[in-house]
Write a protein that holds these residues in place. Structure first.
Motif, PDB file in Angstrom:
ATOM      1  N   MET A 101     -22.757 -58.584 -23.198  1.00 13.44           N
ATOM      2  CA  MET A 101     -24.427 -59.670 -23.841  1.00 13.44           C
ATOM      3  C   MET A 101     -23.835 -58.513 -25.248  1.00 13.44           C
ATOM      4  N   SER A 102     -24.509 -59.132 -26.235  1.00 11.02           N
ATOM      5  CA  SER A 102     -24.645 -58.858 -27.682  1.00 11.02           C
ATOM      6  C   SER A 102     -26.075 -58.634 -28.125  1.00 11.02           C
ATOM      7  N   ALA A 103     -26.160 -58.505 -29.380  1.00 10.89           N
ATOM      8  CA  ALA A 103     -27.538 -58.530 -29.807  1.00 10.89           C
ATOM      9  C   ALA A 103     -27.558 -59.201 -31.175  1.00 10.89           C
ATOM     10  N   PHE A 104     -28.490 -59.661 -31.958  1.00  5.60           N
ATOM     11  CA  PHE A 104     -28.404 -59.757 -32.769  1.00  5.60           C
ATOM     12  C   PHE A 104     -29.957 -60.963 -33.602  1.00  5.60           C
ATOM     13  N   ALA A 105     -29.638 -61.122 -34.564  1.00  4.23           N
ATOM     14  CA  ALA A 105     -30.790 -62.012 -35.081  1.00  4.23           C
ATOM     15  C   ALA A 105     -30.879 -63.147 -36.280  1.00  4.23           C
ATOM     16  N   ALA A 167     -28.155 -44.590 -37.964  1.00  2.00           N
ATOM     17  CA  ALA A 167     -26.620 -44.537 -38.879  1.00  2.00           C
ATOM     18  C   ALA A 167     -27.199 -46.682 -39.899  1.00  2.00           C
ATOM     19  N   VAL A 168     -27.831 -47.421 -38.909  1.00  2.36           N
ATOM     20  CA  VAL A 168     -27.436 -48.410 -38.863  1.00  2.36           C
ATOM     21  C   VAL A 168     -29.104 -49.519 -38.795  1.00  2.36           C
ATOM     22  N   ASN A 169     -30.630 -48.878 -40.230  1.00  4.00           N
ATOM     23  CA  ASN A 169     -31.719 -48.491 -40.518  1.00  4.00           C
ATOM     24  C   ASN A 169     -32.150 -50.278 -39.511  1.00  4.00           C
ATOM     25  N   ARG A 170     -32.609 -51.078 -38.707  1.00  2.95           N
ATOM     26  CA  ARG A 170     -33.365 -52.128 -38.133  1.00  2.95           C
ATOM     27  C   ARG A 170     -34.208 -53.033 -39.459  1.00  2.95           C
ATOM     28  N   LYS A 171     -34.832 -52.015 -40.629  1.00  2.49           N
ATOM     29  CA  LYS A 171     -35.221 -52.580 -42.203  1.00  2.49           C
ATOM     30  C   LYS A 171     -33.909 -53.415 -42.742  1.00  2.49           C
ATOM     31  N   GLU A 172     -33.474 -52.297 -42.721  1.00  2.25           N
ATOM     32  CA  GLU A 172     -32.197 -53.195 -43.663  1.00  2.25           C
ATOM     33  C   GLU A 172     -31.216 -54.111 -42.764  1.00  2.25           C
ATOM     34  N   TYR A 173     -31.767 -53.497 -41.993  1.00  2.00           N
ATOM     35  CA  TYR A 173     -30.281 -54.972 -40.455  1.00  2.00           C
ATOM     36  C   TYR A 173     -30.753 -55.914 -40.970  1.00  2.00           C
ATOM     37  N   TYR A 174     -32.096 -56.340 -41.155  1.00  2.00           N
ATOM     38  CA  TYR A 174     -33.167 -57.714 -41.067  1.00  2.00           C
ATOM     39  C   TYR A 174     -32.756 -57.996 -42.826  1.00  2.00           C
ATOM     40  N   ALA A 175     -33.305 -57.154 -43.598  1.00  2.00           N
ATOM     41  CA  ALA A 175     -33.152 -57.259 -44.923  1.00  2.00           C
ATOM     42  C   ALA A 175     -31.789 -58.143 -45.434  1.00  2.00           C
ATOM     43  N   GLN A 176     -30.570 -57.087 -45.051  1.00  6.17           N
ATOM     44  CA  GLN A 176     -29.308 -57.518 -45.276  1.00  6.17           C
ATOM     45  C   GLN A 176     -29.442 -59.254 -45.050  1.00  6.17           C
ATOM     46  N   ALA A 177     -29.924 -59.751 -44.129  1.00  6.83           N
ATOM     47  CA  ALA A 177     -29.897 -61.026 -43.508  1.00  6.83           C
ATOM     48  C   ALA A 177     -30.526 -62.306 -44.252  1.00  6.83           C
ATOM     49  N   LEU A 178     -31.924 -61.614 -44.144  1.00 11.43           N
ATOM     50  CA  LEU A 178     -33.081 -62.293 -45.588  1.00 11.43           C
ATOM     51  C   LEU A 178     -32.122 -62.310 -47.056  1.00 11.43           C
ATOM     52  N   ILE A 179     -31.277 -61.581 -47.264  1.00 14.41           N
ATOM     53  CA  ILE A 179     -31.107 -61.965 -48.534  1.00 14.41           C
ATOM     54  C   ILE A 179     -30.919 -62.877 -48.981  1.00 14.41           C
ATOM     55  N   LEU A 180     -29.536 -63.015 -47.450  1.00 15.55           N
ATOM     56  CA  LEU A 180     -27.886 -64.066 -47.423  1.00 15.55           C
ATOM     57  C   LEU A 180     -28.609 -65.282 -47.113  1.00 15.55           C
ATOM     58  N   ALA A 181     -30.041 -65.204 -46.436  1.00 14.22           N
ATOM     59  CA  ALA A 181     -30.778 -66.721 -46.174  1.00 14.22           C
ATOM     60  C   ALA A 181     -31.666 -66.654 -47.804  1.00 14.22           C
ATOM     61  N   LEU A 182     -31.817 -66.230 -48.820  1.00 11.58           N
ATOM     62  CA  LEU A 182     -32.559 -66.278 -50.132  1.00 11.58           C
ATOM     63  C   LEU A 182     -31.489 -66.626 -50.591  1.00 11.58           C
ATOM     64  N   ILE A 183     -30.438 -67.062 -50.328  1.00 17.15           N
ATOM     65  CA  ILE A 183     -28.720 -67.938 -51.707  1.00 17.15           C
ATOM     66  C   ILE A 183     -29.429 -69.194 -52.317  1.00 17.15           C
ATOM     67  N   PRO A 184     -29.916 -69.943 -51.244  1.00 16.96           N
ATOM     68  CA  PRO A 184     -30.668 -71.317 -51.642  1.00 16.96           C
ATOM     69  C   PRO A 184     -31.252 -71.325 -52.221  1.00 16.96           C
ATOM     70  N   PHE A 185     -32.666 -70.120 -52.933  1.00 19.03           N
ATOM     71  CA  PHE A 185     -33.784 -69.916 -53.363  1.00 19.03           C
ATOM     72  C   PHE A 185     -33.011 -69.942 -54.725  1.00 19.03           C
ATOM     73  N   VAL A 186     -31.569 -68.623 -54.587  1.00 22.42           N
ATOM     74  CA  VAL A 186     -31.448 -68.098 -55.559  1.00 22.42           C
ATOM     75  C   VAL A 186     -30.895 -68.893 -57.102  1.00 22.42           C
ATOM     76  N   ASN A 187     -30.167 -69.677 -55.937  1.00 25.29           N
ATOM     77  CA  ASN A 187     -29.444 -70.230 -56.727  1.00 25.29           C
ATOM     78  C   ASN A 187     -29.828 -72.030 -56.664  1.00 25.29           C
ATOM     79  N   LYS A 188     -30.837 -72.318 -57.064  1.00 28.07           N
ATOM     80  CA  LYS A 188     -31.184 -73.633 -56.809  1.00 28.07           C
ATOM     81  C   LYS A 188     -30.687 -75.023 -57.472  1.00 28.07           C
ATOM     82  N   SER A 189     -30.110 -74.703 -58.480  1.00 28.14           N
ATOM     83  CA  SER A 189     -29.129 -75.370 -59.074  1.00 28.14           C
ATOM     84  C   SER A 189     -28.151 -75.688 -58.182  1.00 28.14           C
ATOM     85  N   ILE A 190     -27.337 -75.200 -57.215  1.00 26.35           N
ATOM     86  CA  ILE A 190     -25.993 -75.887 -56.563  1.00 26.35           C
ATOM     87  C   ILE A 190     -26.820 -75.832 -55.813  1.00 26.35           C
TER      88      ILE A 190
END
Length: 192
Positions: A101-105, A167-190
């Motif tokens: 069993m694996s865990a993710f968000a 070693a892997v902080n849960r806040k940073e773990y979620y924040a990295q995925a959040l930043i990736l989810a924000l790509i379409p908003f940071v790069n609106k023109s494409i």
């Protein structure tokens, strides 16, 4: 000859309101961190809101976990439409053919125009003792608490923090995925 008046360099900047579909302090904090990292010169106010994921307390599988995150973002927008962005974060588990069993968000971000950004965290395998408790109907956070003799670990560093000795902080773990989810908003023109 009169000189034109200079504009005040510190003109008042409007804060953008980000609503997180959870009151979990780790999810709120990671959202705040991600938005400020992705949009360096923008002010954000991040607030949590209790809304339904419309999936089980412990989502099983990628599809159900994504749906939970999407529903949290969507329901946050329905409950508090005055925001600028709405965020859903949902943790899930998935079994493979080898009975591991694996865990993710999953993370989903929706804006005023209903544009959707989404990303999935890295995944990690759970020890059999925790996986067995989850298979027996327990949520991952409750299983962590039982196995590691903790209280309310899901509002703290969670399984990822416990199993990596911080070693892997849960806040940073979620924040990295959040930043990736924000790509379409940071790069609106494409991302049309």
């Amino acid at each position: 000859m009169a000189f034109p008046k200079r504009k005040n360099i510190k003109e008042e900047q409007r804060q953008l309101l980000v609503i997180v579909g959870s009151k979990n302090p780790v999810k709120i904090s990671s959202t705040d961190s991600a938005f400020h990292q992705a949009f360096e010169n923008t002010a954000f106010l991040v607030e949590g809101l209790n809304v339904s994921s419309e999936v089980g307390d412990q989502p099983i599988g990628c599809e159900q976990t994504y749906l939970g995150a999407f529903n949290r973002a969507k329901n946050s927008k329905l409950v508090f439409p005055e925001g600028d962005f709405w965020v859903g974060i949902e943790g899930g588990v998935e079994e493979n053919e080898a009975d591991e069993m694996s865990a993710f968000a999953w993370v989903v971000v929706i804006d005023k125009e209903d544009k959707v950004g989404k990303a999935k965290t890295a995944s990690f395998y759970l020890p059999k003792v925790i996986a067995d408790l989850i298979k027996g109907g327990m949520e991952l956070g409750d299983a962590d608490d039982q196995v590691f003799n903790r209280e309310n670990s899901k509002q703290g560093n969670g399984a990822v923090g416990i199993l990596t000795n911080g070693a892997v902080n849960r806040k940073e773990y979620y924040a990295q995925a959040l930043i990736l989810a924000l790509i379409p908003f940071v790069n609106k023109s494409i991302y049309i």
